[in-house]
Design an enzyme around this catalytic site. Structure first.
Site, PDB file in Angstrom:
ATOM      1  N   ASP A  35       0.831  -1.203   0.000  1.00 38.61           N
ATOM      2  CA  ASP A  35       0.000   0.000   0.000  1.00 38.61           C
ATOM      3  C   ASP A  35       0.866   1.254   0.000  1.00 38.61           C
ATOM      4  O   ASP A  35       0.566   2.241  -0.662  1.00 38.61           O
ATOM      5  CB  ASP A  35      -0.912   0.035   1.243  1.00 38.61           C
ATOM      6  CG  ASP A  35      -2.020  -0.994   1.137  1.00 38.61           C
ATOM      7  OD1 ASP A  35      -2.090  -1.682   0.084  1.00 38.61           O
ATOM      8  OD2 ASP A  35      -2.808  -1.107   2.097  1.00 38.61           O
ATOM      9  N   ALA A  36       1.967   1.180   0.754  1.00 35.81           N
ATOM     10  CA  ALA A  36       2.828   2.363   0.886  1.00 35.81           C
ATOM     11  C   ALA A  36       3.444   2.727  -0.461  1.00 35.81           C
ATOM     12  O   ALA A  36       3.466   3.901  -0.847  1.00 35.81           O
ATOM     13  CB  ALA A  36       3.920   2.104   1.919  1.00 35.81           C
ATOM     14  N   GLU A 115     -26.157 -16.087 -15.191  1.00 35.04           N
ATOM     15  CA  GLU A 115     -25.370 -15.209 -14.314  1.00 35.04           C
ATOM     16  C   GLU A 115     -26.137 -14.923 -13.042  1.00 35.04           C
ATOM     17  O   GLU A 115     -27.369 -14.986 -13.057  1.00 35.04           O
ATOM     18  CB  GLU A 115     -25.156 -13.842 -14.995  1.00 35.04           C
ATOM     19  CG  GLU A 115     -24.379 -13.880 -16.254  1.00 35.04           C
ATOM     20  CD  GLU A 115     -24.667 -12.666 -17.142  1.00 35.04           C
ATOM     21  OE1 GLU A 115     -25.530 -11.832 -16.792  1.00 35.04           O
ATOM     22  OE2 GLU A 115     -24.019 -12.581 -18.188  1.00 35.04           O
ATOM     23  N   LYS A 117     -27.998 -12.535 -10.481  1.00 33.02           N
ATOM     24  CA  LYS A 117     -28.648 -11.232 -10.631  1.00 33.02           C
ATOM     25  C   LYS A 117     -28.192 -10.381  -9.462  1.00 33.02           C
ATOM     26  O   LYS A 117     -28.637 -10.554  -8.329  1.00 33.02           O
ATOM     27  CB  LYS A 117     -30.166 -11.364 -10.645  1.00 33.02           C
ATOM     28  CG  LYS A 117     -30.843 -10.031 -10.910  1.00 33.02           C
ATOM     29  CD  LYS A 117     -32.328 -10.201 -11.139  1.00 33.02           C
ATOM     30  CE  LYS A 117     -32.977  -8.904 -11.610  1.00 33.02           C
ATOM     31  NZ  LYS A 117     -32.759  -7.776 -10.700  1.00 33.02           N
ATOM     32  N   ASP A 119     -27.709  -7.380  -6.934  1.00 30.97           N
ATOM     33  CA  ASP A 119     -28.655  -6.418  -6.402  1.00 30.97           C
ATOM     34  C   ASP A 119     -27.958  -5.072  -6.238  1.00 30.97           C
ATOM     35  O   ASP A 119     -27.389  -4.767  -5.202  1.00 30.97           O
ATOM     36  CB  ASP A 119     -29.187  -6.924  -5.060  1.00 30.97           C
ATOM     37  CG  ASP A 119     -30.531  -6.310  -4.740  1.00 30.97           C
ATOM     38  OD1 ASP A 119     -31.072  -5.588  -5.601  1.00 30.97           O
ATOM     39  OD2 ASP A 119     -31.034  -6.546  -3.640  1.00 30.97           O
ATOM     40  N   ARG A 138     -29.491   4.337 -15.410  1.00 28.61           N
ATOM     41  CA  ARG A 138     -30.499   3.822 -16.324  1.00 28.61           C
ATOM     42  C   ARG A 138     -31.601   4.858 -16.577  1.00 28.61           C
ATOM     43  O   ARG A 138     -32.085   4.993 -17.690  1.00 28.61           O
ATOM     44  CB  ARG A 138     -31.088   2.547 -15.715  1.00 28.61           C
ATOM     45  CG  ARG A 138     -32.189   1.959 -16.523  1.00 28.61           C
ATOM     46  CD  ARG A 138     -32.397   0.509 -16.128  1.00 28.61           C
ATOM     47  NE  ARG A 138     -33.527  -0.017 -16.841  1.00 28.61           N
ATOM     48  CZ  ARG A 138     -34.776   0.030 -16.406  1.00 28.61           C
ATOM     49  NH1 ARG A 138     -35.028   0.567 -15.234  1.00 28.61           N
ATOM     50  NH2 ARG A 138     -35.757  -0.453 -17.110  1.00 28.61           N
ATOM     51  N   TYR A 227     -22.447  -6.928 -17.392  1.00 25.50           N
ATOM     52  CA  TYR A 227     -23.240  -8.082 -17.797  1.00 25.50           C
ATOM     53  C   TYR A 227     -23.782  -7.986 -19.228  1.00 25.50           C
ATOM     54  O   TYR A 227     -24.488  -8.881 -19.670  1.00 25.50           O
ATOM     55  CB  TYR A 227     -24.379  -8.355 -16.814  1.00 25.50           C
ATOM     56  CG  TYR A 227     -25.276  -7.159 -16.529  1.00 25.50           C
ATOM     57  CD1 TYR A 227     -26.046  -6.586 -17.524  1.00 25.50           C
ATOM     58  CD2 TYR A 227     -25.356  -6.627 -15.244  1.00 25.50           C
ATOM     59  CE1 TYR A 227     -26.857  -5.501 -17.266  1.00 25.50           C
ATOM     60  CE2 TYR A 227     -26.177  -5.544 -14.965  1.00 25.50           C
ATOM     61  CZ  TYR A 227     -26.917  -4.992 -15.980  1.00 25.50           C
ATOM     62  OH  TYR A 227     -27.720  -3.921 -15.723  1.00 25.50           O
ATOM     63  N   LYS A 316     -36.087 -15.075  -9.687  1.00 25.39           N
ATOM     64  CA  LYS A 316     -35.826 -14.475  -8.378  1.00 25.39           C
ATOM     65  C   LYS A 316     -35.798 -15.508  -7.253  1.00 25.39           C
ATOM     66  O   LYS A 316     -36.552 -16.476  -7.291  1.00 25.39           O
ATOM     67  CB  LYS A 316     -36.922 -13.446  -8.065  1.00 25.39           C
ATOM     68  CG  LYS A 316     -36.952 -12.247  -8.998  1.00 25.39           C
ATOM     69  CD  LYS A 316     -35.775 -11.350  -8.728  1.00 25.39           C
ATOM     70  CE  LYS A 316     -35.984  -9.909  -9.093  1.00 25.39           C
ATOM     71  NZ  LYS A 316     -36.987  -9.152  -8.429  1.00 25.39           N
ATOM     72  N   CYS A 410     -38.441  15.069  22.540  1.00 25.91           N
ATOM     73  CA  CYS A 410     -37.304  14.161  22.393  1.00 25.91           C
ATOM     74  C   CYS A 410     -37.266  13.172  23.559  1.00 25.91           C
ATOM     75  O   CYS A 410     -37.319  13.586  24.715  1.00 25.91           O
ATOM     76  CB  CYS A 410     -36.018  14.983  22.343  1.00 25.91           C
ATOM     77  SG  CYS A 410     -34.526  13.999  22.424  1.00 25.91           S
ATOM     78  N   CYS A 413     -34.073  14.244  25.805  1.00 23.50           N
ATOM     79  CA  CYS A 413     -33.950  15.504  26.535  1.00 23.50           C
ATOM     80  C   CYS A 413     -35.279  16.230  26.736  1.00 23.50           C
ATOM     81  O   CYS A 413     -35.331  17.237  27.438  1.00 23.50           O
ATOM     82  CB  CYS A 413     -32.963  16.428  25.830  1.00 23.50           C
ATOM     83  SG  CYS A 413     -33.623  17.067  24.298  1.00 23.50           S
ATOM     84  N   CYS A 428     -34.950  16.130  17.023  1.00 21.14           N
ATOM     85  CA  CYS A 428     -34.974  16.863  18.275  1.00 21.14           C
ATOM     86  C   CYS A 428     -34.467  18.261  17.974  1.00 21.14           C
ATOM     87  O   CYS A 428     -33.449  18.442  17.311  1.00 21.14           O
ATOM     88  CB  CYS A 428     -34.053  16.164  19.265  1.00 21.14           C
ATOM     89  SG  CYS A 428     -33.629  17.202  20.648  1.00 21.14           S
ATOM     90  N   CYS A 434     -29.083  18.563  23.756  1.00 22.14           N
ATOM     91  CA  CYS A 434     -29.630  17.220  23.933  1.00 22.14           C
ATOM     92  C   CYS A 434     -28.495  16.238  24.216  1.00 22.14           C
ATOM     93  O   CYS A 434     -27.493  16.212  23.512  1.00 22.14           O
ATOM     94  CB  CYS A 434     -30.384  16.794  22.672  1.00 22.14           C
ATOM     95  SG  CYS A 434     -30.835  15.060  22.662  1.00 22.14           S
TER      96      CYS A 434
END
Ligand code: IVH
Length: 686
Positions: A35-36, A115, A117, A119, A138, A227, A316, A410, A413, A428, A434
Site C-alpha cells: 500500500d505504501a 449469471e 442477478k 442487487d 439507467r 453483464y 428471483k 425528544c 432531553c 430533536c 440534547c
C-alpha cells in the site's frame, strides 16, 4: 528542471503503472505491491499534475479521488435503450420461458448464458477509443443521468480499456454494487463516528452513485460488474453472450466469476439451485439469477416485448422472511438529532441469525405499514442487511392496539421534536443541549477544522458528559485542570494540555466558529460563504430568509436550517456563553460585491469543448458572475456548443436562443476586463 516531454513521459508511466495495480487489486484480487509503495506513486502523480494541470488527461487515475461538486446531473440519452428484465418466481414460469425460446428459435435445445442477478444499480459506460468518456444511470431506460465523475471514482472500473482488441466505441452495461464486507465495514465506520448506519447495500450503492459531490462517492467502496454490451464498433462482434463477456474480461473490465453456460430447462434449474446454495457465501448480494439465450443472432431473432428482451429472464430467489411479534416500538436519537423508530421483536431466526430488533426507518414508514405494538409482522433479512419489518399480518392483530405516534418531545432531553415538510426525518430541536447529540456535537466542535481542540478524545468527552461536567459546548470553557485531573486515566500533565488546548481555541475565525456550531446543512464551505458575505455573527443571526438567500451560494434549505437553529433560545444562550467565555474572532464589514460582467446571465454548456473541460468553462463563467445550468429553457441566455453537441443544441435552436460555438465566447471572456458592468458585455455574433 524537467522539460514538458519528460514530465509527460513520467505522467504516462505513473498512470499506466497505477492503473495496472488498480486492476491487480480490484479486478484480479491479487495485489503485487505494498500500500505504501502505491501511495507514493499516487502522491507523485498528484503532485506532478498539480504543477502541470494542463497535462491532466481524462484517463488519469487522479480523477478517482473525485471532482468538485456539480449543481445537478446532466441528462444523457442512451444510444441503445437500457431495458429491464421479465421476472419468474417459480419453476413453472421458467419452464414456459424455455418453451417460448425453443418455439421462437425452432430448435430442440437452447444454450443459455447464466449469471447471478446482482442487487445494485444499473449503469452504462461509454468508451471511445478505449477511454472512458461517459457514464450514465439507467433513468427511464431512454434517458439517464450523467454520472461520469462519480463512476471514475469506482476503483475496479478501468479508465482505459486494455488488450489488443480495441473497439473505437463500446457501450458497456453492468451493475454498481457494494460488497457485503465493504458495506459492513462502512457501517462500522458510521457507528464509530456515531453517524447513521445505512439500511442496505443496494440503497447505499445507489445513494453513493448519485452524490453531486464525487469526492463523497470516492470514499464509498463501490464496485462494478459488467453483464452486457449495448453497442460495439471498430472490432468484429463475438457471436455469443459468453463471447462478449469474455471479450470484456480481456479488456480488464470486471465481470462476474460465477457466470456459466448451460443447456435447456434442466441446466437453468440446476444453476438456480446451485446459486441459491452459494448465496450466503458470495461476497455480494444477489436477488436471483438471470438467464440469457447465448447466441447473439438468436437474441436478435427473439427480439423484445415492450421494455424487456424476450430472450432473457430473471429468476428471483424467495426473500428470507419470518413471522414474529412486535414487543415494543422504541425511538432512538442519533447524533444529528434524527429520531428513528425501531421495533423490538420477539427473537426470531431469519437469514441465518437471530433477530431481536428491526428498523422502521422513519415515521412515514411506520404509518405506511401501520406497525403497532402487539402486531405479528413479517421480518426480512438478507445478507448483512439490517433486518426490516416488511408488513403486518393484519388478520392476527389483537384488539386494542394503537397506531404509532412519534413523540412530540425528544425521548432523551424532552425538547420539541420538529419535522421539516417534505422530509422524512423528525428531529430533536434541542441541538446543542440534547444529551444524545451532545457527545457528537462536542466532538464536532473540537474537531480540527472547527475549533481545533487537541487532546479532547471521545473517552474524555464521554466521562465529562456522564459526570454532568459538560451539558453543552459552552461548558468546555468552565473546565479547569483540577476537574480534569480528577477523571479516570487523566494525569495532571494531560489535564494541563487539554485545558491549554481549550484555552487556545478561544481565538478563532468567524467561519470556523459557524462551522463548529454543527448547524444542519452548514458544512465548512457554507460557513466560509456566510462569513465572507456577512462579516459578523449578529448579521447572520438576525438575517431573514430573503437576506440569507441573497447570498449566491445559499439556497432555501440552508437558509431554513440557519433560521431554525438561531430561533432556538437555547442555542442563542449557548452562543452568548461562548462569547462571554472569551471565544472571539475578527469581524469586518463586507464590501458590496462589484458588478460582474456576466451577472444575471445564465448559460448551458453542451458537447465537448476543444481546449478545456466543461468544469473549467463553468468555473470561468461563474467567476465572471454568470450561472451555469444543466438544462436548456426559454430563459437560458446563452448555449455554448462544443463538438458533438446533442439534444440541448437542437432545443436551443428550436427556442431561438443565442448559441455560441465552442470557446469563441470563452476566449472573448478571457480578454474582457472583469469588473465592467454587464451592459458592456457584447458576445461575438453567434
Ligand atoms: S441483463 C438486456 N444481467 O436487473 C437485459 N441484468 O431487473 C439487461 N441486473 O436493470 C439486463 N444483474 O440492473 C442483466 N446479470 C445481470 C444482471 C442484471 C442484475 C439488473 C439490471 C437490470 C435489472 C432488471
Amino acid at each position: 528542471m524537467k522539460n514538458n516531454t519528460q514530465v509527460q513521459e513520467r505522467l504516462r508511466q505513473l498512470r499506466e503503472e497505477i492503473e495496472r495495480h488498480n486492476t491487480n487489486y480490484y479486478v484480479r484480487d491479487t495485489p503485487t505491491i505494498s500500500d505504501a509503495a502505491y501511495d507514493r506513486m499516487f502522491g507523485e502523480l498528484l503532485a506532478l499534475e498539480e504543477k502541470h494541470p494542463e497535462l491532466i488527461t481524462p484517463d488519469s487515475p487522479s480523477l478517482r479521488v473525485g471532482a468538485p461538486p456539480l449543481h445537478g446531473f446532466e441528462e444523457v440519452r442512451h444510444r441503445t435503450p437500457m431495458l429491464s428484465l421479465n421476472n419468474a418466481f417459480d419453476t413453472q414460469e421458467v419452464s414456459e420461458f424455455d418453451r417460448r425460446m425453443r418455439e421462437g428459435l425452432g430448435i430442440e435445445n437452447v444454450i443459455y448464458a447464466v449469471e447471478p442477478k446482482l442487487d445494485g444499480v444499473a449503469v452504462s459506460l461509454v468508451y471511445k477509443n478505449s477511454i472512458l468518456v461517459e457514464a450514465a444511470t439507467r433513468g427511464d431506460g431512454t434517458r439517464g443521468e450523467n454520472v461520469t465523475e462519480n463512476i471514475r471514482t469506482v476503483r475496479n472500473i478501468p479508465l482505459t480499456l486494455s488488450g489488443l482488441k480495441a473497439p473505437t466505441f463500446i457501450e458497456i452495461r453492468g451493475e454498481i454494487h457494494m460488497r457485503k464486507s465493504d458495506f459492513a465495514g462502512l457501517n462500522r465506520e458510521q457507528l464509530q463516528k456515531e453517524e447513521k448506519v445505512y439500511v442496505n447495500a443496494r440503497n447505499t450503492a445507489a445513494g453513493s452513485l448519485r452524490q453531486l459531490d464525487s469526492r463523497i462517492t470516492a470514499t464509498r467502496p463501490l464496485r462494478f460488474f459488467a453483464y452486457a454490451v449495448g453497442r460495439l464498433e471498430g472490432i468484429p462482434s463475438p457471436h455469443t453472450h459468453k463471447g462478449m463477456i469474455d471479450l470484456l474480461e480481456e479488456m480488464k473490465v470486471p465481470v462476474c466469476p460465477e457466470r456459466a453456460v448451460v443447456e435447456g430447462l434442466e441446466g437453468l434449474l440446476e444453476y438456480y439451485e446451485g446459486m441459491n446454495r452459494l448465496r450466503p457465501s458470495l461476497p455480494y448480494e444477489i436477488d436471483g439469477v438471470v438467464y440469457k439465450v447465448n447466441g447473439l443472432e438468436q437474441q436478435r431473432t427473439l427480439g423484445f416485448v415492450s421494455r424487456a428482451p424476450r430472450f432473457a429472464l430473471a429468476h428471483k430467489f424467495a426473500a428470507e422472511e419470518a413471522l414474529t411479534q412486535v414487543e415494543d416500538i422504541l425511538v432512538h436519537v442519533g447524533r444529528t438529532g434524527v429520531l428513528t423508530p425501531a421495533a423490538r421483536l420477539k427473537p426470531v431466526f431469519v437469514g441465518g441469525v437471530t433477530v431481536t430488533n428491526a428498523t422502521l426507518h422513519n415515521e412515514d414508514e411506520v404509518h405506511r405499514k401501520d406497525v403497532r405494538i402487539g402486531d405479528t409482522v413479517r421480518v426480512r433479512r438478507a445478507g448483512d442487511v439490517i433486518p426490516e419489518v416488511v408488513s403486518v399480518v393484519l388478520e392476527d392483530r389483537p384488539t386494542g392496539t394503537q397506531a404509532f405516534i412519534m413523540p412530540e418531545t425528544c425521548p432523551v432531553c424532552g425538547s420539541r421534536v420538529v419535522r421539516v415538510e417534505g422530509e422524512s426525518a423528525a428531529r430533536c430541536s434541542n441541538g446543542l443541549s440534547c444529551a444524545a447529540q451532545l457527545k457528537g456535537a462536542v466532538f464536532h466542535y473540537a474537531s480540527r477544522r472547527a475549533m481545533n481542540i487537541d487532546g479532547l478524545g471521545e473517552k474524555l468527552i464521554e466521562q465529562l458528559i456522564e459526570r454532568k461536567l459538560l451539558q453543552n459546548i459552552a461548558d468546555l470553557y468552565t473546565l479547569n485542570r483540577d476537574t480534569l485531573a480528577g477523571l479516570d486515566r487523566m494525569a495532571m500533565k494531560s489535564a494541563k494540555n487539554s485545558v491549554n488546548a481549550i484555552e487556545k481555541s478561544k481565538k478563532t475565525t468567524l467561519a470556523q466558529f459557524i462551522y463548529a456550531l454543527g448547524i444542519r446543512n452548514i458544512g465548512e464551505a457554507t460557513a466560509k460563504d456566510l462569513a465572507r458575505s456577512f462579516g459578523g455573527l449578529d448579521a447572520i443571526m438576525n438575517a431573514d430568509e430573503s437576506i440569507l438567500e441573497a447570498v449566491p451560494e445559499i439556497g432555501p434549505i440552508v437558509a431554513k436550517s440557519l433560521i431554525d437553529f438561531f430561533s432556538e433560545a437555547k442555542n442563542r444562550e449557548v452562543i452568548r456563553r461562548l462569547k462571554d467565555a472569551g471565544v472571539s474572532w475578527e469581524e469586518f464589514t463586507p464590501e458590496p460585491s462589484a458588478p460582474q460582467p456576466l451577472s444575471g446571465k445564465t448559460f448551458v454548456l453542451t458537447g465537448t469543448l476543444a481546449s478545456m473541460t466543461r468544469e473549467e468553462a463553468k468555473k470561468k463563467i461563474e467567476e465572471a458572475g454568470g450561472k451555469v445550468l444543466s438544462s436548456v429553457s426559454k430563459k437560458t441566455d446563452y448555449v455554448i456548443a462544443g463538438a458533438e453537441a446533442g439534444s440541448k443544441l437542437s432545443k436551443a435552436e428550436a427556442l431561438g436562443l443565442s448559441i455560441l460555438e465552442n470557446e469563441d465566447f470563452l476566449a472573448f471572456l478571457e480578454n474582457a476586463e472583469v469588473g465592467k458592468g454587464s451592459e458592456d458585455f457584447n458576445p461575438p455574433d453567434s
